[in-house]
Every structure is written in structure tokens, then in C-alpha cells.
Design a protein around this motif. Structure first.
Motif, PDB file in Angstrom:
ATOM      1  N   ARG A 118       0.831  -1.196   0.000  1.00 31.97           N
ATOM      2  CA  ARG A 118       0.000   0.000   0.000  1.00 31.97           C
ATOM      3  C   ARG A 118       0.871   1.254   0.000  1.00 31.97           C
ATOM      4  O   ARG A 118       0.671   2.171  -0.784  1.00 31.97           O
ATOM      5  CB  ARG A 118      -0.902  -0.016   1.241  1.00 31.97           C
ATOM      6  N   GLN A 119       1.889   1.245   0.854  1.00 29.33           N
ATOM      7  CA  GLN A 119       2.740   2.435   0.952  1.00 29.33           C
ATOM      8  C   GLN A 119       3.519   2.673  -0.339  1.00 29.33           C
ATOM      9  O   GLN A 119       3.648   3.807  -0.792  1.00 29.33           O
ATOM     10  CB  GLN A 119       3.722   2.261   2.113  1.00 29.33           C
ATOM     11  N   LYS A 165       2.687   1.751  -3.300  1.00 29.04           N
ATOM     12  CA  LYS A 165       1.734   2.194  -4.319  1.00 29.04           C
ATOM     13  C   LYS A 165       1.470   3.688  -4.171  1.00 29.04           C
ATOM     14  O   LYS A 165       1.432   4.423  -5.153  1.00 29.04           O
ATOM     15  CB  LYS A 165       0.421   1.422  -4.199  1.00 29.04           C
ATOM     16  N   ASN A 166       1.294   4.122  -2.918  1.00 23.83           N
ATOM     17  CA  ASN A 166       1.061   5.549  -2.672  1.00 23.83           C
ATOM     18  C   ASN A 166       2.204   6.398  -3.201  1.00 23.83           C
ATOM     19  O   ASN A 166       2.010   7.531  -3.605  1.00 23.83           O
ATOM     20  CB  ASN A 166       0.893   5.813  -1.167  1.00 23.83           C
ATOM     21  N   GLN A 167       3.412   5.820  -3.179  1.00 20.30           N
ATOM     22  CA  GLN A 167       4.563   6.567  -3.682  1.00 20.30           C
ATOM     23  C   GLN A 167       4.766   6.370  -5.180  1.00 20.30           C
ATOM     24  O   GLN A 167       5.835   6.637  -5.705  1.00 20.30           O
ATOM     25  CB  GLN A 167       5.824   6.135  -2.919  1.00 20.30           C
ATOM     26  N   LYS A 168       3.739   5.834  -5.824  1.00 16.46           N
ATOM     27  CA  LYS A 168       3.726   5.698  -7.288  1.00 16.46           C
ATOM     28  C   LYS A 168       4.786   4.744  -7.833  1.00 16.46           C
ATOM     29  O   LYS A 168       5.290   4.911  -8.932  1.00 16.46           O
ATOM     30  CB  LYS A 168       3.896   7.076  -7.957  1.00 16.46           C
TER      31      LYS A 168
END
Ligand code: ADP
Ligand code: MG
Length: 410
Positions: A263-264, A266-269
Motif C-alpha cells: 500500500r505504501q 503504491k502511494n509513492q507511485k
């Protein structure tokens, strides 16, 4: 000593298959196992992950079938712990037997009712080599239409993993459907005593071939970062900044942990996907395929894929958590630096994991380089382990705890 595939005396069609798959020289386990299998011996083959155990049993098996084409019933049963491994072995089998008319089938859990009836139809028609996971095979066997009366070979691959996953009874059940007179082969990355017991029950006067202690290949560059737990998530993306690392596998110890890491990132692209046992079979396959074909740069995984699954050319393995034992460590980092490639393995050591890591270093008889932390992370803790001074009672207690944690995880 044989140093060349041509010395085994394989059928021409296999030689062609080997060429097509770019297998030039046999590995050590292949050199030692293949002649024994061809001589009709039962074999226990023990060698670490990535040493080529699959071809060590598939090649003599295919050769035997090509040279003795006298029945259309099932000739060989290969039992494996996971669907992923079943698929992978079936793929290698197809590669090797591309020029030979051999029928094979992978059967494993999951899938639709339609898949099940297709498996059933193939089994009734008779397929020469069956690769299966235990549970699914038993449901077919229980229904009575599978004819293994002329089965010649039983192969248990990743036997240690099967026992870890609690498949002992299933294996025994499958055995009750097989002819007593057969050739049996057992492969394992480790050789704990329960594997010896299993082999005493299943194999007949086996030749035991043991290739060295499990150790990571030398061409893997191993480093570690000593951090506070909260620093791990800040450090992880920095390790991924190296753009020469085109394929990165991140291991987390638990499903929840893997989801959180994913998740983390992914949040950072980041270009990332995750794989764990919550995913349906077809999703897992799709994720694996995208990672293998490098559409996905980063894969975050539980140990579900640490053993046996063959993904080539991973540039870096990151252990977000310290694995529970040295074997798991070797299995995880063995995903990188296959064959001739160089690979890198980074382990993040949290404060509560220092002893665990130190015991891995002791077992590998190797001190792994501790890297200094990048400035933006801030200072980390010291690496303080009791090392050799740790007395036996404490070590035993630690081992028990690790075993418990391992059981929970699986
Ligand atoms: P293990 O089962 O021992 O973990 P595998 O059988 O999965 O290892 O083999 C690991 C990798 O090495 C696979 O990609 C396989 O195709 C490759 N390989 C095995 N034997 C050879 C060989 N003799 N020459 C080239 N590649 C090989
Ligand atoms: Mg294997």
C-alpha cells in the motif's frame, strides 16, 4: 565424471529440447542424479534451491517414456506442495518434451468446475505424466476413475515444504492408490529427520545424493541495514532508487505486513504488485506473469513464493523482515543471481530481529556487511548481539520461538 548432456545417452528428441531451452551443461545435482534414475534406482536428492533439481528428474523420466512407449496409461506422478510449482514444472516439462510426443497435465486446487471436469476427462483418457498438488489429486483418486495401475514413477518434489505444509497424511493417502512396484524419487532443499522418516516409508533402498550445505551462491552480494522498525518504511523506497535494479522482489513475513508495504509503495507511485495467499489462483498467476515479463518492477511477497518458484534474472531481493531461519533466508535470496547473473540481497534488521539475524550469520558462517544508513533516515541503533556467548538454553528457547512463529506464519 560426466560434464556434458550428451554423455547421458538421452534420446535425440531430448537433446533437441535441451538445445531449445539453452541448457548447455548439466548442474552437479543433475550429473549425480540422472545416471541413478536411468539405472532404475530410488533416489533422495538434496540440494539447495536453484541448483536444477527439476531437470534432474524430468529428463530421465522423459527419456524413459520415449524409449518405452508401450502403454497409454499414466506412467509418472509428480507431487508438489503448491499450484505455482505444479505450473512451473509442467512448463519445464513441455519445454523438454517439445520434440517428443508425451502427454502431461498439471492438476491443482482452485479453478472452476469446468477446469475440474477437464482434468477428469484427461485423467480418464490417460495422461503420461501427471503433476499435482496433494489435495486435488486425492479428490480425483477418491472418485475412482483414475487408473494408476501401471504407474512406474512417483516423484515428491520439495518434500520438506510438503511436510511443513502438513501434507504427510495426504501423501500417504495418494500412495495407497499406487502400485507397490515402482521407482520413487524424493527431492528436497533440506534434509531434516522427518524427511528421512518419510523416505524410509516411501523409497526402496534409495541412493542418497546430497549436494553441500545450503549456502547462498557466491555471486549474490549480501548486505544488511540495522534500523529501528519505524525506519524501515523510509529506507525501503531509497533502496529502490537505483534504476539499474529493474526487477525487485520484496519479502515480508506476514500477509498483513506485505499488504501494508504494498500500500505504501503504491502511494509513492512505484510500479508494484503484491502476492500472498489471499489472492485467487488466476490472480496469482497473472501477477507472477507480469513480474516475470518485467511489466511489474517490484513484487512484494510472503514466503508463498520463496521456495522453488523459478523467476529468472531478479536484480535484487529485499528482506523487509529478517526471515525466521537460515533456510528461509537462503531460499529467499536464492531468487536472485540464478545461473551466471549477479544479484543483490538486502535485509532490513529491526531492533527485535538482531538476534535472529545473528543466528543466521552463524549458520551461514558469514558476517554480512552492515551498510550505513542514508542521511535522511537518521541514525539507527547499534548492532548488538550476544553472539557466541549466548548459552545453549537461550538458544533453544529462541529456536522454539522461531519454530512457533514459523508455524503461525504458515
Ligand atoms: P531447484 O528445483 O533445484 O530449485 P530448478 O530446477 O527450478 O532448481 O532450476 C533453477 C533454474 O536453473 C531454472 O531456471 C532452470 O531452468 C535452470 N537450469 C537448471 N538446470 C540447468 C542447466 N543444466 N543449464 C542451464 N539452466 C539450468
Ligand atoms: Mg525445485
Amino acid at each position: 565424471m560426466i560434464h556434458d548432456f550428451s554423455s547421458f545417452g538421452f534420446d535425440e528428441k531430448i537433446t533437441q529440447g535441451l538445445d531449445a531451452m539453452r541448457f548447455e551443461k548439466p548442474t552437479e545435482i543433475q550429473v549425480r542424479v540422472i545416471p541413478e534414475v536411468m539405472a532404475g534406482q530410488d533416489v533422495i536428492g538434496c540440494a539447495q534451491t536453484g541448483t536444477g533439481k527439476t531437470a534432474a528428474f524430468l529428463l530421465p523420466l522423459i527419456d524413459h517414456i520415449i524409449k518405452n512407449p508401450d502403454t497409454d496409461k499414466s506412467r509418472a506422478l509428480i507431487v508438489v506442495p503448491t499450484r505455482e510449482l505444479a505450473v512451473q514444472i509442467a512448463q519445464q516439462l513441455e519445454g523438454f518434451s517439445y520434440f517428443a510426443p508425451i502427454s502431461s497435465l498439471a492438476i491443482y486446487g482452485g479453478g472452476t468446475g469446468e477446469v475440474y471436469s477437464n482434468e477428469k476427462r484427461s485423467l480418464i483418457r490417460g495422461v503420461e505424466i501427471v503433476v499435482c498438488t496433494p489435495g486435488r489429486m486425492i479428490s480425483h483418486l477418491n472418485l475412482g476413475y483414475v487408473d494408476f495401475s501401471e504407474l512406474e514413477f512417483l516423484i515428491l518434489d520439495e518434500a520438506d515444504r510438503m511436510l511443513d505444509m502438513g501434507f504427510y497424511d495426504d501423501i500417504m493417502k495418494i500412495l495407497s492408490f499406487l502400485p507397490k512396484k515402482r521407482q520413487s524419487l524424493l527431492f528436497s532443499a533440506t534434509m531434516p529427520s522427518k524427511i528421512r522418516e518419510l523416505s524410509r516409508k516411501i523409497l526402496h533402498k534409495p541412493v542418497e545424493i546430497n549436494i553441500g550445505l545450503s549456502k547462498p551462491p557466491d555471486q549474490i552480494q549480501q548486505v544488511a541495514y540495522v534500523v529501528y522498525e519505524r525506519q524501515k518504511m523510509d529506507l525501503l523506497p531509497l533502496l529502490m532508487n537505483d534504476l539499474s535494479m529493474k526487477s525487485i522482489l520484496v519479502f515480508g513475513s506476514t500477509k498483513a505486513g506485505v499488504k501494508q508495504i504494498a500500500r505504501q509503495l503504491k502511494n509513492q507511485k512505484h510500479n508494484i504488485e503484491e502476492i500472498h495467499s489471499d489472492l485467487a489462483q488466476n490472480e496469482r498467476e497473472a501477477v507472477m506473469n507480469r513480474f516475470k515479463s518485467r511489466q511489474t518492477r517490484i513484487l512484494v511477497a510472503t514466503d508463498i513464493i520463496s521456495r522453488g518458484i523459478d523467476i529468472e534474472d531478479i536484480d535484487m531481493v529485499i528482506n523487509y523482515d529478517v526471515p525466521n531461519d537460515a533456510e528461509d533466508y537462503v531460499h529467499r535470496i536464492g531468487r536472485t543471481a540464478r545461473a551466471e547473473n549477479l544479484g543483490k540481497a538486502c535485509t532490513l534488521i529491526g531492533t527485535a530481529e538482531q538476534e535472529k539475524f545473528a543466528s543466521i550469520e552463524r549458520l551461514l558462517k558469514k558476517e554480512i556487511t552492515k551498510m550505513s544508513l542514508p542521511g535522511e533516515i537518521g541514525p539507527g541503533p547499534d548492532y548488538r548481539t550476544s553472539g557466541k556467548k549466548q548459552n545453549d538454553t537461550r538458544r533453544k528457547r529462541f529456536k522454539r520461538r522461531v519454530a512457533k512463529a514459523g508455524a503461525k506464519r504458515r
